[in-house]
Design a protein around this motif. Structure first.
Motif, PDB file in Angstrom:
ATOM      1  N   ALA A 205       0.949  -1.151   0.106  1.00  0.00           N
ATOM      2  CA  ALA A 205       0.103   0.089   0.152  1.00  0.00           C
ATOM      3  C   ALA A 205       0.914   1.194   0.031  1.00  0.00           C
ATOM      4  O   ALA A 205       0.667   2.088   0.765  1.00  0.00           O
ATOM      5  N   TYR A 206       2.121   1.272  -0.662  1.00  0.00           N
ATOM      6  CA  TYR A 206       2.874   2.252  -0.651  1.00  0.00           C
ATOM      7  C   TYR A 206       2.278   3.734  -1.195  1.00  0.00           C
ATOM      8  O   TYR A 206       2.328   4.788  -0.724  1.00  0.00           O
ATOM      9  N   ASP A 207       1.267   3.569  -2.305  1.00  0.00           N
ATOM     10  CA  ASP A 207       0.847   4.542  -2.698  1.00  0.00           C
ATOM     11  C   ASP A 207      -0.322   5.293  -1.633  1.00  0.00           C
ATOM     12  O   ASP A 207      -0.095   6.699  -1.412  1.00  0.00           O
ATOM     13  N   HIS A 208      -0.879   4.695  -0.631  1.00  0.00           N
ATOM     14  CA  HIS A 208      -1.755   4.953   0.239  1.00  0.00           C
ATOM     15  C   HIS A 208      -0.766   5.674   1.125  1.00  0.00           C
ATOM     16  O   HIS A 208      -1.142   6.979   1.710  1.00  0.00           O
ATOM     17  N   PHE A 209       0.354   5.195   1.867  1.00  0.00           N
ATOM     18  CA  PHE A 209       0.968   5.707   2.831  1.00  0.00           C
ATOM     19  C   PHE A 209       1.844   7.270   2.365  1.00  0.00           C
ATOM     20  O   PHE A 209       2.019   8.065   2.977  1.00  0.00           O
ATOM     21  N   SER A 210       2.201   7.035   1.028  1.00  0.00           N
ATOM     22  CA  SER A 210       3.025   8.089   0.475  1.00  0.00           C
ATOM     23  C   SER A 210       2.190   9.343   0.262  1.00  0.00           C
ATOM     24  O   SER A 210       2.436  10.588   0.610  1.00  0.00           O
ATOM     25  N   SER A 211       0.681   9.123  -0.274  1.00  0.00           N
ATOM     26  CA  SER A 211      -0.301  10.100  -0.495  1.00  0.00           C
ATOM     27  C   SER A 211      -0.704  10.753   1.092  1.00  0.00           C
ATOM     28  O   SER A 211      -0.685  12.031   1.046  1.00  0.00           O
ATOM     29  N   ALA A 212      -0.712   9.893   1.976  1.00  0.00           N
ATOM     30  CA  ALA A 212      -1.094  10.522   3.298  1.00  0.00           C
ATOM     31  C   ALA A 212       0.000  11.219   3.834  1.00  0.00           C
ATOM     32  O   ALA A 212      -0.128  12.503   4.469  1.00  0.00           O
TER      33      ALA A 212
END
Length: 273
Positions: A205-212
């Protein structure tokens, strides 16, 4: 925003759109409500997932507590939006207003107080809404955010699935809307610190955490800049960003460096006005 199939396609991939269509056809939306432009629903997949969209927001501001971490909205959100295209749920706005207007003031006060006493997240947002600055420090807020990382996968150090940070982003937005920029910056900084310190344990879920992380860091810079009259807050913010360039997660160093430069530029522009 008008809800059309073309607009829904714009916020998701073609494959997700097709899955959303299938979910709608299979009757996987079990509960759906609308108040004004906000639609909430429960959609079944491998589990029961809560969905929220704002029909008036750019891109519908979609939120879902499923573990999807791909590009764009998930199939559960798409299914709900497509339901709004074909068969929008009735608006409970008038019903809610009528109930509030007819409610006894003492009963309403007692109900609200009971809910606020038992729901800490709601209590924080209520106090923010009425203009009360936060009494929580960055460290206190961080403790509750860090706990989410611990609870997500308690048997292992690694985090594989997305974590829902909505309650903190909503709280920060509430403070911003009330002009409580220092309080909003405090919440954003807690998110930034927690995400930075826990990023190396993320394995999915890298995109999720990077976006957050990017959202929290941008919010922090914006709030500090908006509270430029508080010299201590500004000085502390610049020092914090500079320090994190070298002490934080290496892959995020560039983001902290750019944020420090952006904050200095914003403060320089304001001092020249």
């Amino acid at each position: 925003m008008d809800v059309t199939e073309d607009v829904v396609r714009d916020i998701c991939t073609d494959a997700v759109f097709e899955r959303g269509e299938r979910y709608l056809a299979e009757g996987r939306i079990h509960v759906i409500h609308r108040v004004d432009t906000t639609v909430t629903a429960v959609v079944s997949g491998s589990g029961q997932y809560d969905v929220r969209v704002d029909l008036a927001a750019d891109g519908f501001a979609p939120w879902c507590d499923c573990p999807y971490d791909g590009p764009g909205a998930c199939k559960h959100v798409v299914a709900v939006l497509l339901r709004c295209v074909d068969d929008p749920p009735p608006d409970d706005d008038d019903r809610l207003d009528a109930a509030l207007n007819s409610a006894d003031a003492d009963e309403l006060h007692a109900f609200l107080r009971e809910e606020l006493a038992t729901d800490a997240n709601l209590r924080d947002r209520f106090l923010a809404r009425v203009g009360e600055p936060t009494r929580q420090s960055v460290d206190e807020l961080r403790t509750s955010i860090d706990r989410r990382f611990e609870e997500t996968n308690p048997e292992y150090h690694v985090v594989f699935e997305p974590i829902d940070f909505t309650q903190w982003f909503d709280l920060a937005n509430e403070y911003r809307e009330q002009g409580q920029y220092v309080s909003a910056a405090t919440v954003c900084r807690a998110l930034v610190e927690s995400l930075d310190d826990n990023m190396e344990r993320v394995d999915g879920a890298y995109d999720h955490f990077s976006s957050a992380f990017s959202r929290a860091l941008d919010g922090y810079v914006d709030c500090v800049a908006a509270a430029e009259r508080d010299i201590n807050a500004v000085t502390d913010a610049v020092a914090f960003l500079d320090e994190r360039v070298t002490s934080g997660t290496p892959l995020l160093a560039e983001h902290f460096e750019k944020a420090a430069v952006e904050l200095r530029e914003k403060l320089g522009e304001q001092s020249n006005e």
